[in-house]
Enzyme design. Structure first.
Site, short mmCIF file in Angstrom:
data_model
loop_
_atom_site.label_atom_id
_atom_site.label_comp_id
_atom_site.label_asym_id
_atom_site.label_seq_id
_atom_site.Cartn_x
_atom_site.Cartn_y
_atom_site.Cartn_z
N ASN A 8 18.42 13.40 3.05
CA ASN A 8 19.83 13.32 3.41
C ASN A 8 20.24 11.87 3.61
O ASN A 8 19.91 11.24 4.62
CB ASN A 8 20.08 14.13 4.69
CG ASN A 8 21.54 14.22 5.06
OD1 ASN A 8 22.38 13.45 4.58
ND2 ASN A 8 21.87 15.15 5.93
N GLY A 10 22.99 10.72 4.39
CA GLY A 10 23.87 10.59 5.54
C GLY A 10 23.11 10.21 6.81
O GLY A 10 23.63 9.48 7.66
N LYS A 11 21.89 10.71 6.95
CA LYS A 11 21.08 10.35 8.11
C LYS A 11 20.74 8.86 8.09
O LYS A 11 20.73 8.21 9.14
CB LYS A 11 19.79 11.17 8.13
CG LYS A 11 19.97 12.64 8.39
CD LYS A 11 18.62 13.34 8.46
CE LYS A 11 18.76 14.82 8.72
NZ LYS A 11 17.44 15.49 8.81
N ASP A 62 13.37 15.88 13.51
CA ASP A 62 13.52 17.33 13.42
C ASP A 62 14.58 17.72 14.45
O ASP A 62 14.63 17.15 15.54
CB ASP A 62 12.21 18.05 13.70
CG ASP A 62 12.23 19.47 13.15
OD1 ASP A 62 12.66 19.65 12.00
OD2 ASP A 62 11.82 20.40 13.86
N GLY A 169 26.16 22.72 8.22
CA GLY A 169 25.33 23.58 9.06
C GLY A 169 26.13 24.29 10.14
O GLY A 169 27.17 24.91 9.87
N HIS A 194 23.52 14.52 18.76
CA HIS A 194 22.14 14.52 19.24
C HIS A 194 21.30 13.48 18.50
O HIS A 194 20.49 12.77 19.11
CB HIS A 194 21.54 15.91 19.08
CG HIS A 194 21.76 16.55 17.74
ND1 HIS A 194 23.00 16.64 17.14
CD2 HIS A 194 20.89 17.13 16.87
CE1 HIS A 194 22.88 17.25 15.98
NE2 HIS A 194 21.63 17.56 15.78
N ARG A 195 21.51 13.36 17.18
CA ARG A 195 20.74 12.37 16.40
C ARG A 195 21.15 10.95 16.81
O ARG A 195 20.30 10.07 16.94
CB ARG A 195 20.95 12.59 14.91
CG ARG A 195 20.11 11.64 14.03
CD ARG A 195 20.14 12.05 12.57
NE ARG A 195 19.49 13.33 12.37
CZ ARG A 195 20.14 14.48 12.15
NH1 ARG A 195 21.47 14.50 12.12
NH2 ARG A 195 19.49 15.61 11.96
#
Length: 209
Positions: A8, A10-11, A62, A169, A194-195
């Protein structure tokens, strides 16, 4: 150069908002995702495997949606449940009618560079022999003794009827302070996600690594 192990992009862009320009790059590597009731051993096992593959510092994450009323389900199984049960059905199970359900998005970042870590408030996973045995690895003690530094980010909210067209999601059913993640723009979501919270902890520590 830090390798963020993900498919991803985007991450990686989100990580770049916290790390210096040019200090992080994407690594598309299909590491083994073990089955576990919590996120930490999954991320730690992936970081060890990715580090052995890349031979360079790696970051693996994760994440999952943990619904209080469902005893933390879907948790580490969030991606599988999204694909098989569907986001709207999870929302219906959690809400039980019109009653919203308390929930949290959690993310665990796992960092490995092959070297030991000094003690700090953030936990260190010093071995995953049980996980290695579960997947039948025969790579020896060196494969399971790599220390991994873990950083957790949590954002509390509640499960509501789907709203918004952005994100991905479970974003449409997760409401934080009156707005679903799907209703937030990427900048607003990253500021509270959260990330993002896990990345903030990681980058503060990584600056002195």
């Amino acid at each position: 150069m830090l390798r963020y192990v993900t498919t991803n992009a985007g991450k990686v862009r989100e990580a770049e908002e916290y790390l210096d320009d040019g200090s992080v790059t994407q690594l598309d590597f299909d590491y083994t995702e073990i089955q576990a009731p919590t996120l930490e051993p999954i991320a730690a096992r992936g970081a060890r495997e990715a580090y052995r593959h890349a031979g360079a510092p790696v970051l693996v994450d994760d994440a999952g949606l943990f619904v209080d009323r469902l005893d933390g389900f879907p948790g580490p199984y969030s991606a599988y449940v999204e694909e098989t049960v569907g986001v709207e059905r999870v929302g219906q199970l959690a809400r039980r009618g019109d009653d919203p359900a308390r929930a949290a998005f959690r993310c665990v970042l796992a960092y490995c560079d092959g070297d030991p870590f000094d003690a700090s408030p953030d936990p260190i996973d010093r071995g995953d022999r049980a996980a290695a045995a579960a997947v039948g690895t025969d790579e020896g003690d060196d494969a399971t003794d790599l220390p991994v530094k873990l950083f957790e980010g949590v954002v509390r909210g509640r499960i509501v009827e789907p709203r918004g067209s952005g994100g991905f999601g479970y974003d449409p059913i997760f409401e934080h302070e009156g707005t679903t993640f799907a209703e937030m723009g990427s900048t607003g979501k990253n500021a509270v996600s959260h990330r993002g919270r896990a990345l903030a902890k990681f980058t503060e520590w990584y600056a002195g690594r």
